[in-house]
Design a protein around this motif. Sequence first.
Motif, short mmCIF file in Angstrom:
data_model
loop_
_atom_site.label_atom_id
_atom_site.label_comp_id
_atom_site.label_asym_id
_atom_site.label_seq_id
_atom_site.Cartn_x
_atom_site.Cartn_y
_atom_site.Cartn_z
N PHE A 132 59.40 25.43 25.56
CA PHE A 132 58.03 24.96 25.76
C PHE A 132 57.72 24.81 27.25
O PHE A 132 58.52 24.27 28.00
CB PHE A 132 57.80 23.63 25.05
CG PHE A 132 56.35 23.21 25.13
CD1 PHE A 132 55.40 23.85 24.36
CD2 PHE A 132 55.95 22.23 26.02
CE1 PHE A 132 54.06 23.50 24.46
CE2 PHE A 132 54.60 21.88 26.12
CZ PHE A 132 53.67 22.51 25.34
N PRO A 133 56.56 25.31 27.68
CA PRO A 133 56.18 25.23 29.11
C PRO A 133 55.77 23.81 29.50
O PRO A 133 54.60 23.52 29.71
CB PRO A 133 55.01 26.21 29.22
CG PRO A 133 54.40 26.26 27.85
CD PRO A 133 55.54 26.05 26.89
N TRP A 134 56.76 22.95 29.62
CA TRP A 134 56.54 21.51 29.82
C TRP A 134 55.89 21.23 31.16
O TRP A 134 55.00 20.39 31.28
CB TRP A 134 57.90 20.85 29.64
CG TRP A 134 58.06 19.35 29.74
CD1 TRP A 134 59.16 18.73 30.26
CD2 TRP A 134 57.18 18.31 29.30
NE1 TRP A 134 58.99 17.36 30.16
CE2 TRP A 134 57.79 17.08 29.59
CE3 TRP A 134 55.92 18.29 28.72
CZ2 TRP A 134 57.21 15.85 29.31
CZ3 TRP A 134 55.33 17.07 28.43
CH2 TRP A 134 55.97 15.87 28.73
N LYS A 135 56.31 21.96 32.21
CA LYS A 135 55.71 21.76 33.53
C LYS A 135 54.23 22.14 33.49
O LYS A 135 53.37 21.41 33.98
CB LYS A 135 56.42 22.61 34.60
CG LYS A 135 57.82 22.15 34.91
CD LYS A 135 57.82 21.01 35.94
CE LYS A 135 59.22 20.42 36.09
NZ LYS A 135 59.21 18.96 36.22
N GLN A 141 47.72 18.44 31.71
CA GLN A 141 47.44 17.05 31.40
C GLN A 141 46.82 16.34 32.60
O GLN A 141 45.89 15.54 32.46
CB GLN A 141 48.73 16.35 30.99
CG GLN A 141 48.51 14.93 30.54
CD GLN A 141 49.74 14.34 29.90
OE1 GLN A 141 49.97 14.47 28.70
NE2 GLN A 141 50.56 13.71 30.71
N ALA A 142 47.33 16.65 33.79
CA ALA A 142 46.76 16.04 34.99
C ALA A 142 45.30 16.50 35.15
O ALA A 142 44.43 15.71 35.52
CB ALA A 142 47.59 16.45 36.22
N ARG B 146 59.61 12.40 33.74
CA ARG B 146 60.86 12.88 34.35
C ARG B 146 62.06 12.25 33.68
O ARG B 146 63.06 12.92 33.39
CB ARG B 146 60.88 12.55 35.85
CG ARG B 146 60.11 13.53 36.72
CD ARG B 146 60.48 13.37 38.20
NE ARG B 146 60.31 12.01 38.71
CZ ARG B 146 59.16 11.49 39.11
NH1 ARG B 146 58.05 12.21 39.10
NH2 ARG B 146 59.10 10.24 39.56
N GLU B 147 61.97 10.95 33.43
CA GLU B 147 63.13 10.25 32.85
C GLU B 147 63.40 10.71 31.42
O GLU B 147 64.55 10.85 31.02
CB GLU B 147 62.91 8.74 32.90
CG GLU B 147 63.01 8.21 34.33
CD GLU B 147 62.67 6.71 34.45
OE1 GLU B 147 62.51 6.05 33.40
OE2 GLU B 147 62.56 6.23 35.59
N LEU B 153 59.18 15.46 24.18
CA LEU B 153 58.55 16.41 23.25
C LEU B 153 59.01 16.22 21.81
O LEU B 153 58.40 16.76 20.90
CB LEU B 153 58.87 17.84 23.69
CG LEU B 153 58.47 18.21 25.11
CD1 LEU B 153 58.94 19.62 25.44
CD2 LEU B 153 56.97 18.12 25.27
N ASP B 154 60.10 15.51 21.63
CA ASP B 154 60.72 15.48 20.31
C ASP B 154 60.41 14.20 19.55
O ASP B 154 59.68 13.36 20.02
CB ASP B 154 62.23 15.72 20.47
CG ASP B 154 62.52 17.15 20.90
OD1 ASP B 154 61.76 18.04 20.49
OD2 ASP B 154 63.47 17.36 21.67
N PHE B 155 61.03 14.09 18.40
CA PHE B 155 60.84 12.90 17.58
C PHE B 155 61.20 11.65 18.33
O PHE B 155 62.13 11.64 19.14
CB PHE B 155 61.74 12.97 16.34
CG PHE B 155 61.18 13.87 15.31
CD1 PHE B 155 60.09 13.46 14.55
CD2 PHE B 155 61.71 15.12 15.10
CE1 PHE B 155 59.55 14.30 13.59
CE2 PHE B 155 61.17 15.96 14.14
CZ PHE B 155 60.09 15.56 13.39
#
Lengths: 480, 480
Positions: A132-135, A141-142, B146-147, B153-155
């Motif tokens: 998934f393209p999380w970045k 989102q920003a 980041r943490e 993304l998950d459950f």
Amino acid sequence: MRRPRGALLPPIDADRVRGRDLYRVLRGAVLDGTLPGGEQLPSTRAVGRDYRVSRGMAEQVYAQLVDEGFLERAIGRGTFVSARVPVARRNGVSARSLPISRRGRAAASSAACREPGVLRPFNAGTADTREFPWKGWQRLQARAARELGRGALDFADPRGLPALRAAIARYLAQFRGVACEPGQVVVFNSSQQALFALFALLLDWADPVWLEDPCYLGARAALAFAGAEIVPVAVDEHGLRVADGLRRAPRARLAYVTPSHQYPTGAALSLERRVALIDWAAKRGAWIVEDDYDSEFRYAGQPLAPLWSLDPRARVIYLGTLSKVVFVSLRLAYVVVPKPLVEPLANLRTQLDGFTPPLVQATTSLFMDEGHLPTYVRRMRAVYGAKRAALIGELASLASRGWTWTDNAAGLHLLVRHASAAHVRAVARASGLSLALLSDYRSRRGSDDGLLLRYGGLDPEQVRAGARALVAAERRVQPP
Amino acid sequence: MRRPRGALLPPIDADRVRGRDLYRVLRGAVLDGTLPGGEQLPSTRAVGRDYRVSRGMAEQVYAQLVDEGFLERAIGRGTFVSARVPVARRNGVSARSLPISRRGRAAASSAACREPGVLRPFNAGTADTREFPWKGWQRLQARAARELGRGALDFADPRGLPALRAAIARYLAQFRGVACEPGQVVVFNSSQQALFALFALLLDWADPVWLEDPCYLGARAALAFAGAEIVPVAVDEHGLRVADGLRRAPRARLAYVTPSHQYPTGAALSLERRVALIDWAAKRGAWIVEDDYDSEFRYAGQPLAPLWSLDPRARVIYLGTLSKVVFVSLRLAYVVVPKPLVEPLANLRTQLDGFTPPLVQATTSLFMDEGHLPTYVRRMRAVYGAKRAALIGELASLASRGWTWTDNAAGLHLLVRHASAAHVRAVARASGLSLALLSDYRSRRGSDDGLLLRYGGLDPEQVRAGARALVAAERRVQPP
């Protein structure tokens, strides 16, 4: 640590005592019996001196405790601990002393809708988020946050953000042939919540409802909440046996179906049965809830046309989720309903939990509108398709040993069938495999003749290793 | 736009026709009757030529439509539109033809839990977000992301993220004297959802329940969903009249109360009644749900000690929300329950809507742990306190005209009472005021003797202008 002179009041472990500390310590001492009912307290002057606080602060704390009834003042005599305060004894609470209702016990004892904490072969019928393209998502989102401004903090429309409803309508028209208007789309946190609201809206207590047998357990839980009389209708290789439903409960108020890819058998509902189902609903004024939960993941051919687009009388409610195609913690699903149902559903939603936060809706609508969703779905189709191919490749030797599966080339799980399923499952558990029995999804525990391999969230190596472990377990059960 | 030769098939408005376009157009033509049942289709060769696509692609699209039953093949004769496909006519769907259930109609007709789209005096008993540190929050959110990494993304645990449960337990111990363990905290999306789950868990159909009268309408909606038999128990200036409840329904299974700041009257439950309520619950094995919905906003004195901390027998379930103290779209609330209820509630939660997304939970726990929450609460206490003072200042002249209010110096709304309330409300509507009648919150519409001024979300100028408009309306109703 300092002890007050006079020793009536407990010590306070702080360099500088504030009013809040004093209040808490005094109240605690009254509650736990350190200061028993009827006990006289020192003067506020003494308290001020003891704790090195101002007399005014001590006075304020006493007044508060008097207001709350912990202390009592007798004019001219002083301040006393109220005799009416019970002493706390919080220990010794056993589960047996907690009266949960019968309904509560029935519902809460089932962890069927609970996802596993650790993904193992084969408990993972969920989205794979590794690619998934999380970045990129965080950038969107920003941007959504900038565009919403403080609107991100306030109430959102319980029907869903207009931008997201429009994006979903466009997506459904393009990719599923569901030509609906944005005004027919209602957003929920999950399919489960949507089912809950739909059943509450459409069903009265004890209304009969057709439910596929075997079925998606979330639908069963939601129907049980709604107090529906569940009529299990068998599923075969062409999906729901509509004729059985017509025979057993022609007056049902609603049918819940997964026609694209029946859960858990994977069967697609035949056109003939689709037409029969829609005819029945039109004739009886019944509802059809079409749960198209994983239609995006079909690895060969076009996805089947949904019931919704075959239905001339608007008896079909279409239900889809984005949490399977984007990521599981997204918490976004939607229904497409006739417009007169939209406001009632929105009111119900506010009574269930309010609304879905606007920021995630705005981010998702950007993700859809800019074409990231189709790109990602296409990418994941390849990823899941490869896992599925690897799984089936590893299982090949089982085919010659009497195991069968439907190669419908879709979804995030595979059902493999054999009379020895329960035995193989028990043996495979020792190798760390977590397998569900087909009979877990049936209305009655019948013969245990199938195992559900939920592979979506596993990595390809886990899929292969799990399949090899399964084959090995099967050999221990039925030596060649 | 290009028209195919032979004119049997509809045109496709695209420079380059893809298989998906062809599929959609053919299916659409079958569904809308453009291609009627029994009609012969051109050969795939002709289709390929007409649409300038490969014959293979045309073949694939035909095969798909045959698979789905839209088309039929007669060997040696060609391909035909299936006679069994219904023609869509989606128009003419009226609300009357939509069978909503009686329960659904009752629940969905009430917009009581729906928040206003536009904030006006005095429909805004909600959080003011103007001073919220939104930039700082976004930085915390980026850190939380980041943490968490892909864990975002998950459950997530349906009981709530461990870090947030711990932060809530610390917060409650420090600021409310609720000395619970993190393991007793369960996170929900909203108080409403928590009430829904609690009532489903603790109540059986038709169980009698004490409900404050007047009451918070969300609690009434949740009890109605649970099928409870609601026993309204009157509220006076000392809160719930416990003796009335004991007389009317001693065997009730549960009591729902807002003891710190009764909604909507603002009364605080007296200690004597607190003790009587707890005694009753202990003796009868009944539950008390203590909704401490706005305890943070007390402008004078210490907040009152919650029932929870007075209860030695663990009959009290404590309920609080963060959406009022942080921002409304946060969607985070919590309950503190005896440990044996935690897993049943978590299972129920998964059947309602799954879980709360992890990112917002992690962000909120950072916000709490780093001390931003107490700072912000303190700041907002001053902001709301100033609005309240401005409101009461503007209303001063009403006091001499027979209007009364309880100056309990708390909350985000004020109840003002007079026999002419309904009349004043009707007149004030012309000036754009949106006022709720006290009787809207009563179990039965009785005398209309109070107006609810919900000012939390308004800016100070709106508060003052609204109050002046109210005073003017009152003067029109009762000329001096």
